[in-house]
Write a protein that holds these residues in place. Structure first.
Motif, PDB file in Angstrom:
ATOM      1  N   GLY A  26      49.847  55.226  68.013  1.00  0.00           N
ATOM      2  CA  GLY A  26      48.523  55.517  68.568  1.00  0.00           C
ATOM      3  C   GLY A  26      48.198  57.008  68.503  1.00  0.00           C
ATOM      4  N   CYS A  27      49.145  57.850  68.887  1.00  0.00           N
ATOM      5  CA  CYS A  27      48.932  59.305  68.829  1.00  0.00           C
ATOM      6  C   CYS A  27      48.730  59.776  67.396  1.00  0.00           C
ATOM      7  CB  CYS A  27      50.110  60.043  69.463  1.00  0.00           C
ATOM      8  SG  CYS A  27      50.168  59.891  71.249  1.00  0.00           S
ATOM      9  N   THR A  29      47.592  58.028  64.883  1.00  0.00           N
ATOM     10  CA  THR A  29      46.275  57.557  64.442  1.00  0.00           C
ATOM     11  C   THR A  29      45.164  58.449  64.990  1.00  0.00           C
ATOM     12  OG1 THR A  29      47.120  55.298  64.427  1.00  0.00           O
ATOM     13  CG2 THR A  29      44.733  55.552  64.392  1.00  0.00           C
ATOM     14  N   LEU A  30      45.270  58.836  66.248  1.00  0.00           N
ATOM     15  CA  LEU A  30      44.272  59.709  66.859  1.00  0.00           C
ATOM     16  C   LEU A  30      44.244  61.071  66.182  1.00  0.00           C
ATOM     17  CD1 LEU A  30      42.185  60.071  69.111  1.00  0.00           C
ATOM     18  CD2 LEU A  30      44.035  60.851  70.591  1.00  0.00           C
TER      19      LEU A  30
END
Length: 200
Positions: A26-27, A29-30
Motif C-alpha cells: 500500500g505504501c 503504491t501510494l
C-alpha cells in the motif's frame, strides 16, 4: 504438545507478515502514485484526469492557506508583473512629486508667508506633500477604486489577502502590490488606462 505450539506460532507469524506485506504494498503504491502525479505536474508524463485532480487540490490548498501554488512559468510571470508594477508606481510618483513641488514653489512665490521656517513646519509640509502624492498616484492608477473583498481569480481568497501576501513575500509597498494584483487579473475590474485615466 510442542508440535501444536510451534504450528500455532507459525500461523500467527504468517498473519503478521500478511498485514505487514499489505502495508508495504500500500505504501509503495501510494509513493508510486505521488511520483507519477509529480511527473505529470512537471509535464514529463501525461496522466488522464490528473491535471483536473491537481487543480482541485491546488484550489483547496490555496483556499485553506491563503497562498498561491505556482509553477515556474507562473512564478516568472508574477515576478514580471511585480517589476512592471514597481516601475509604473515609481514613474507615476516621480511625475506627481514634480507637479506638487512646482505648485508648492508657485504658492511660496505668490505668498512668501507660507514658506515653512521651522523644522517642525518643514516636516509638516513634507508629510502633507507625501499624502497628496500618495492620493494622486492612487487616483491616477485607479487604485482609489480598490475593492479588496472580491475573490482573487479562481482561488479561495480575496484581493486584500493577495496584496498582503505579495507585500510580505516580495517586500513591496501596498501601492505596488495593488498595482501588480490589478494587472495580473483582478476579477472586479481593470480596463487598461487610456490617457492616464481608468476606463470603467
Amino acid at each position: 504438545m510442542n508440535i501444536m505450539n510451534i504450528q500455532g506460532a507459525n500461523n500467527t507469524t504468517t498473519g503478521q507478515r500478511s498485514t505487514l506485506d499489505y502495508s508495504i504494498v500500500g505504501c509503495f503504491t501510494l509513493v508510486l502514485l505521488l511520483f507519477i502525479l509529480l511527473l505529470d505536474a512537471y509535464e514529463f508524463v501525461a496522466v488522464p484526469g490528473a491535471s483536473h485532480a491537481r487543480n482541485q487540490l491546488h484550489q483547496g490548498l490555496e483556499g485553506l492557506t491563503g497562498m498561491e501554488i505556482m509553477d515556474e512559468k507562473e512564478l516568472a510571470q508574477l515576478q514580471l508583473h511585480i517589476a512592471e508594477a514597481k516601475a509604473v508606481v515609481h514613474d507615476k510618483k516621480e511625475e506627481v512629486e514634480e507637479i506638487v513641488e512646482k505648485v508648492e514653489l508657485m504658492e511660496h512665490e505668490l505668498k512668501p508667508e507660507t514658506v515653512p521656517v521651522t523644522v517642525e513646519e518643514q516636516k509638516e509640509e513634507k508629510e502633507k506633500e507625501e499624502a497628496i502624492v500618495e492620493k494622486t498616484v492612487e487616483q491616477e492608477l485607479g487604485i482609489d477604486k480598490w475593492c479588496g473583498s472580491c475573490k482573487w481569480q479562481h482561488s479561495g481568497f480575496n484581493c486584500d489577502k493577495r496584496v498582503s501576501w505579495l507585500m510580505e513575500k516580495y517586500h513591496i509597498d501596498e501601492l505596488e502590490a495593488k498595482e501588480a494584483t490589478l494587472n495580473q487579473g483582478c476579477h472586479t475590474r481593470r480596463n487598461l488606462r487610456a490617457g492616464g485615466k481608468l476606463m470603467e
